[in-house]
Design an enzyme around this catalytic site. Structure first.
Site, PDB file in Angstrom:
ATOM      1  N   TRP A   1       0.847  -1.182   0.000  1.00 55.90           N
ATOM      2  CA  TRP A   1       0.000   0.000   0.000  1.00 55.90           C
ATOM      3  C   TRP A   1       0.885   1.236   0.000  1.00 55.90           C
ATOM      4  O   TRP A   1       2.094   1.151   0.210  1.00 55.90           O
ATOM      5  CB  TRP A   1      -0.945  -0.013   1.215  1.00 55.90           C
ATOM      6  CG  TRP A   1      -2.145   0.872   1.035  1.00 55.90           C
ATOM      7  CD1 TRP A   1      -2.353   2.097   1.563  1.00 55.90           C
ATOM      8  CD2 TRP A   1      -3.296   0.583   0.227  1.00 55.90           C
ATOM      9  NE1 TRP A   1      -3.559   2.607   1.153  1.00 55.90           N
ATOM     10  CE2 TRP A   1      -4.165   1.689   0.330  1.00 55.90           C
ATOM     11  CE3 TRP A   1      -3.679  -0.501  -0.563  1.00 55.90           C
ATOM     12  CZ2 TRP A   1      -5.395   1.747  -0.337  1.00 55.90           C
ATOM     13  CZ3 TRP A   1      -4.897  -0.443  -1.214  1.00 55.90           C
ATOM     14  CH2 TRP A   1      -5.742   0.667  -1.105  1.00 55.90           C
TER      15      TRP A   1
ATOM     16  N   ASP B   1      -0.087  11.961   0.426  1.00 57.96           N
ATOM     17  CA  ASP B   1      -1.137  12.858   0.906  1.00 57.96           C
ATOM     18  C   ASP B   1      -2.373  12.065   1.320  1.00 57.96           C
ATOM     19  O   ASP B   1      -2.342  10.831   1.409  1.00 57.96           O
ATOM     20  CB  ASP B   1      -1.460  13.919  -0.152  1.00 57.96           C
ATOM     21  CG  ASP B   1      -2.072  13.321  -1.434  1.00 57.96           C
ATOM     22  OD1 ASP B   1      -2.277  12.089  -1.518  1.00 57.96           O
ATOM     23  OD2 ASP B   1      -2.352  14.110  -2.364  1.00 57.96           O
TER      24      ASP B   1
ATOM     25  N   GLU C   1      -3.192   9.299  -1.010  1.00 55.68           N
ATOM     26  CA  GLU C   1      -2.163   8.277  -1.200  1.00 55.68           C
ATOM     27  C   GLU C   1      -1.428   8.472  -2.516  1.00 55.68           C
ATOM     28  O   GLU C   1      -1.176   7.532  -3.260  1.00 55.68           O
ATOM     29  CB  GLU C   1      -2.795   6.888  -1.034  1.00 55.68           C
ATOM     30  CG  GLU C   1      -3.368   6.779   0.371  1.00 55.68           C
ATOM     31  CD  GLU C   1      -4.271   5.614   0.648  1.00 55.68           C
ATOM     32  OE1 GLU C   1      -4.948   5.154  -0.286  1.00 55.68           O
ATOM     33  OE2 GLU C   1      -4.318   5.193   1.801  1.00 55.68           O
TER      34      GLU C   1
ATOM     35  N   GLU D   1     -18.465   6.596  -1.432  1.00 57.40           N
ATOM     36  CA  GLU D   1     -17.252   7.415  -1.368  1.00 57.40           C
ATOM     37  C   GLU D   1     -17.372   8.605  -2.315  1.00 57.40           C
ATOM     38  O   GLU D   1     -17.106   9.747  -1.932  1.00 57.40           O
ATOM     39  CB  GLU D   1     -16.033   6.570  -1.741  1.00 57.40           C
ATOM     40  CG  GLU D   1     -14.707   7.299  -1.636  1.00 57.40           C
ATOM     41  CD  GLU D   1     -13.535   6.362  -1.836  1.00 57.40           C
ATOM     42  OE1 GLU D   1     -12.723   6.202  -0.908  1.00 57.40           O
ATOM     43  OE2 GLU D   1     -13.428   5.781  -2.941  1.00 57.40           O
TER      44      GLU D   1
END
Length: 375
Positions: free
Chosen positions: A107, A157, A160, A322
């Site tokens: 990740w 940030d 990502e 989202e």
């Protein structure tokens, strides 16, 4: 059922027995993980609506997860103090499994803002309910030491992205988090002094390199990263709730106005103009941040417009996504993400947490019905 009631019920049902809030229960890339950033705002939302026990459990989980990594932080700080290089890959994760361990999937992990946001949310919750959350001292001290030592390093940030930059929204979160850590009263004298120096350094750096126009004249708006002229909706948090610049400060007011001018369309808010993630849709939670800023500035009718837009995006079951995909910035990039990760994350608990926050700002508790949810 009101959307406030549904949001509280959803978050409470999905909270792990460990205390962690899952980012989304079904979305392929988020399932089984909790982010400090998402969770902190989710906890803030439920704390405002009386679920002190749920917020306590989340903050206790965070403190344990971070405190368990105190040795790792000590090693990193010692190495940095000796002038040895420390790579982003060696830093603490930005997300954890619900059991509190590092994930086994690669990740974009080095993100400092979540640690600052957790400290901010813990302080808000503790002061709101007039009591300390027990057992968080080690986690607070570890997080503060980590942020004090590495706040000026480039990192990913909120979205990502761009690990090579120093992002103003990240600096704002760290600024708020270190102030909160001092206010919680668990740091040593030396730790408090170090945190205070970092807070002063962040404020000076942002004023010098993170404001468009003339920082000397205290004009212009906050920028996406140091040395940029672009804006990003995450910058809204630097005004409310983080208070890097107050809403009535020229820079704070200009930041909210510029984000709204460039990124807000008919109640929804884009992340940034070059966004291509799922084609670059309008994010529900960002409408919450813009509404939050308007509410605190006394522009309640404008804040209400964003709350109503958020509610209108709920599914028939009352779940908030989202982002929404009706007015994309880059529609040609939508399908690649659909093929990669499936449909947009729904529900996203951070969206529900932000709805709860803005509803509370406007005085909407469980009594308010009819905000986009079918009974």
């Amino acid at each position: 059922m009101s959307l406030v009631s549904h949001s509280l019920d959803l978050i409470q049902r999905l909270q792990s027995p460990t205390g962690a809030y899952p980012a989304s229960p079904t979305f392929s890339a988020y399932r089984g993980y909790s982010w400090l950033r998402d969770g902190a705002f989710i906890a803030e939302g439920v704390s405002r609506h009386g679920d002190a026990a749920g917020a306590d459990a989340f903050h206790t989980w965070c403190a344990r997860v971070i405190g368990d990594r105190a040795g790792q932080v000590d090693s990193l700080v010692s190495r940095a103090g000796r002038g040895e290089p420390v790579s982003p890959a060696e830093m603490l994760p930005t997300r954890f499994t619900l059991d509190g361990v590092d994930g086994d999937v690669d990740w974009w992990d080095f993100q400092l803002d979540g640690y600052g946001t957790w400290l901010w949310a813990l302080r808000e919750h503790s002061f709101r309910h007039g009591r300390a959350v027990p057992g968080v001292e080690k986690g607070v001290r570890t997080a503060a030491r980590y942020l004090t030592s590495f706040w000026d390093m480039p990192c990913y940030d909120w979205w990502e992205e761009h690990v090579e930059q120093r992002h103003v929204a990240t600096l704002g979160a760290v600024h708020a988090g270190l102030r909160a850590a001092v206010a919680l009263g668990v740091l040593s004298g030396a730790e408090s002094e170090a945190a205070g120096r970092a807070v002063e350094g962040i404020a000076a750096l942002v004023a010098a390199e993170g404001v468009s126009g003339s920082a000397a004249l205290k004009s212009g708006y906050l920028t996406k990263w140091l040395g940029s002229q672009a804006v990003d909706a995450s910058l809204l948090a630097c005004v409310e709730p983080f208070g890097l610049y107050a809403a009535d400060h020229p820079v704070g007011a200009a930041t909210v106005a510029e984000v709204e001018r460039q990124l807000a369309v008919d109640g929804g808010v884009y992340r940034y103009l070059a966004d291509t993630f799922y084609g670059g849709g309008r994010w529900v939670l960002l409408a919450g941040f813009l509404g939050w800023n308007h509410a605190r500035a006394g522009r309640r009718a404008e804040a209400r417009r964003y709350l109503d837009w958020m509610a209108a995006q709920a599914t028939a079951e009352g779940d908030l996504p989202e982002q929404v995909s009706d007015r994309l910035l880059a529609p040609e990039r939508f399908q690649e993400w659909l093929d990669r990760w499936g449909t947009v994350a729904t529900p996203l608990l951070w969206s529900h947490g932000m709805y709860l926050i803005l509803a509370d700002e406007l005085g909407d508790q469980n009594k308010r019905d009819g905000l986009g949810v079918r009974a």
